[in-house]
Design a protein around this motif. Sequence first.
Motif, PDB file in Angstrom:
ATOM      1  N   SER A 183       0.829  -1.205   0.000  1.00 34.51           N
ATOM      2  CA  SER A 183       0.000   0.000   0.000  1.00 34.51           C
ATOM      3  C   SER A 183       0.864   1.255   0.000  1.00 34.51           C
ATOM      4  O   SER A 183       1.991   1.258   0.496  1.00 34.51           O
ATOM      5  CB  SER A 183      -0.902   0.019   1.237  1.00 34.51           C
ATOM      6  OG  SER A 183      -1.723  -1.120   1.286  1.00 34.51           O
ATOM      7  N   LEU A 184       0.314   2.336  -0.541  1.00 36.14           N
ATOM      8  CA  LEU A 184       0.982   3.631  -0.522  1.00 36.14           C
ATOM      9  C   LEU A 184       0.610   4.381   0.755  1.00 36.14           C
ATOM     10  O   LEU A 184      -0.289   3.970   1.491  1.00 36.14           O
ATOM     11  CB  LEU A 184       0.605   4.424  -1.766  1.00 36.14           C
ATOM     12  CG  LEU A 184       0.988   3.755  -3.103  1.00 36.14           C
ATOM     13  CD1 LEU A 184       0.511   4.585  -4.275  1.00 36.14           C
ATOM     14  CD2 LEU A 184       2.490   3.517  -3.195  1.00 36.14           C
ATOM     15  N   GLY A 185       1.286   5.491   0.990  1.00 34.32           N
ATOM     16  CA  GLY A 185       1.141   6.208   2.249  1.00 34.32           C
ATOM     17  C   GLY A 185      -0.276   6.591   2.618  1.00 34.32           C
ATOM     18  O   GLY A 185      -0.696   6.445   3.764  1.00 34.32           O
ATOM     19  N   TYR A 186      -1.026   7.098   1.640  1.00 41.10           N
ATOM     20  CA  TYR A 186      -2.395   7.513   1.933  1.00 41.10           C
ATOM     21  C   TYR A 186      -3.269   6.307   2.264  1.00 41.10           C
ATOM     22  O   TYR A 186      -4.235   6.414   3.029  1.00 41.10           O
ATOM     23  CB  TYR A 186      -2.983   8.267   0.737  1.00 41.10           C
ATOM     24  CG  TYR A 186      -4.277   8.989   1.052  1.00 41.10           C
ATOM     25  CD1 TYR A 186      -4.246  10.274   1.600  1.00 41.10           C
ATOM     26  CD2 TYR A 186      -5.516   8.398   0.813  1.00 41.10           C
ATOM     27  CE1 TYR A 186      -5.424  10.948   1.893  1.00 41.10           C
ATOM     28  CE2 TYR A 186      -6.690   9.063   1.104  1.00 41.10           C
ATOM     29  CZ  TYR A 186      -6.648  10.336   1.645  1.00 41.10           C
ATOM     30  OH  TYR A 186      -7.815  10.994   1.943  1.00 41.10           O
ATOM     31  N   GLU A 187      -2.912   5.151   1.722  1.00 35.77           N
ATOM     32  CA  GLU A 187      -3.726   3.942   1.882  1.00 35.77           C
ATOM     33  C   GLU A 187      -3.531   3.260   3.229  1.00 35.77           C
ATOM     34  O   GLU A 187      -4.289   2.345   3.567  1.00 35.77           O
ATOM     35  CB  GLU A 187      -3.411   2.955   0.750  1.00 35.77           C
ATOM     36  CG  GLU A 187      -3.777   3.493  -0.619  1.00 35.77           C
ATOM     37  CD  GLU A 187      -3.177   2.701  -1.762  1.00 35.77           C
ATOM     38  OE1 GLU A 187      -3.647   2.872  -2.906  1.00 35.77           O
ATOM     39  OE2 GLU A 187      -2.231   1.927  -1.540  1.00 35.77           O
ATOM     40  N   VAL A 188      -2.530   3.688   4.017  1.00 33.75           N
ATOM     41  CA  VAL A 188      -2.354   3.121   5.348  1.00 33.75           C
ATOM     42  C   VAL A 188      -2.899   4.047   6.432  1.00 33.75           C
ATOM     43  O   VAL A 188      -2.676   3.832   7.624  1.00 33.75           O
ATOM     44  CB  VAL A 188      -0.873   2.763   5.636  1.00 33.75           C
ATOM     45  CG1 VAL A 188      -0.374   1.726   4.644  1.00 33.75           C
ATOM     46  CG2 VAL A 188       0.033   3.995   5.610  1.00 33.75           C
ATOM     47  N   GLN A 222     -10.124   2.237   3.783  1.00 32.68           N
ATOM     48  CA  GLN A 222     -10.474   0.823   3.739  1.00 32.68           C
ATOM     49  C   GLN A 222     -10.171   0.281   2.353  1.00 32.68           C
ATOM     50  O   GLN A 222     -10.219   1.011   1.366  1.00 32.68           O
ATOM     51  CB  GLN A 222     -11.959   0.590   4.063  1.00 32.68           C
ATOM     52  CG  GLN A 222     -12.928   1.224   3.102  1.00 32.68           C
ATOM     53  CD  GLN A 222     -14.376   0.802   3.330  1.00 32.68           C
ATOM     54  OE1 GLN A 222     -15.099   0.558   2.381  1.00 32.68           O
ATOM     55  NE2 GLN A 222     -14.811   0.758   4.571  1.00 32.68           N
ATOM     56  N   ALA A 223      -9.811  -0.981   2.317  1.00 35.07           N
ATOM     57  CA  ALA A 223      -9.600  -1.672   1.053  1.00 35.07           C
ATOM     58  C   ALA A 223     -10.714  -2.698   0.892  1.00 35.07           C
ATOM     59  O   ALA A 223     -11.241  -3.221   1.878  1.00 35.07           O
ATOM     60  CB  ALA A 223      -8.238  -2.361   1.036  1.00 35.07           C
ATOM     61  N   THR A 224     -11.085  -2.967  -0.333  1.00 38.59           N
ATOM     62  CA  THR A 224     -12.126  -3.955  -0.585  1.00 38.59           C
ATOM     63  C   THR A 224     -11.525  -5.151  -1.321  1.00 38.59           C
ATOM     64  O   THR A 224     -10.538  -5.031  -2.036  1.00 38.59           O
ATOM     65  CB  THR A 224     -13.269  -3.363  -1.426  1.00 38.59           C
ATOM     66  OG1 THR A 224     -12.743  -2.869  -2.668  1.00 38.59           O
ATOM     67  CG2 THR A 224     -13.950  -2.223  -0.684  1.00 38.59           C
TER      68      THR A 224
END
Length: 286
Positions: A253-258, A263-265
């Motif tokens: 994951s990239l920074g914004y995604e952590v 949420q991830a689907t």
Amino acid sequence: MKRNQLTLVVLALLLSFSFLSTKKPKTYTYSSKTIEKTLGKVNDSLFASPYEVSNAEYQFFLTELKQSGNTRAILLAQIDSTKWSNDLHFAGPMEEHYHQHPAFGNYPVVNITQEGARLYCEWLTNKYHADPKRMYKKVVFRLPTEEEWEYAARGGKSSFTYPWGGPALRNNKGCLMCNFSRIGDERLRRTDEGKVEVVANIPIENVANSDEFMLTAPVQSYWPNDFGLYNMSGNVSEMVQEKGISKGGGWKSLGYEVRIDQQATYNDQAQLPTMGFRYFMEVLEH
């Protein structure tokens, strides 16, 4: 990531384990007392595992599950190590070693379904209740709801962007705070309007993970949050009760995604090398 880089990383782990292990490898042994001692308190009746469930813990569960002879549960709980090829073009070393070799025993289990994670929690609940010396009369181990996960990740704070506060992904010494895939400075530029944009025409293979890890990291890596919980951001995304949703982002994951609020689907039958879980314990009777 290049093939020889990945192979060298895996071999280095295996070799270092061999040289440092002068005794027989220590295997995971279930202990209610250890669980009770290490849990992070979310509220008076809800506690969270400080770590993502590891390969060693999950293999212990699988061994007992196989001994039970429950064919359907065994099938649902199985690890599919071939799923490493979904995220790596040359996954041979990871497929062969990651889930079985003691060198990776303390790394987070991945490539399992949400049903497998639920079965683990059911098994842990039964295991706990079988201990006459347990602290609580009745509990349930389970996946957290998304809301519970976010509250635990913030350590009870209301405005945290990341488990350590935020909004920066490094501390004041310049150390990265979690295991994620970061965009290098060579991909960033400032526009004439003064905004920062990402140059998108650089191959994804050039995106680097954290300073320390190329894939997953041991479950007790970096620093715990105010509830004593490790890796609530990064390392592996964590399944929650809501089907098809994971939280926290992972090594790819990239920074914004952590960020905590992200949420991830995923397909609810998916088994991903970027996704694992941690259990929460709800006390039903003291």
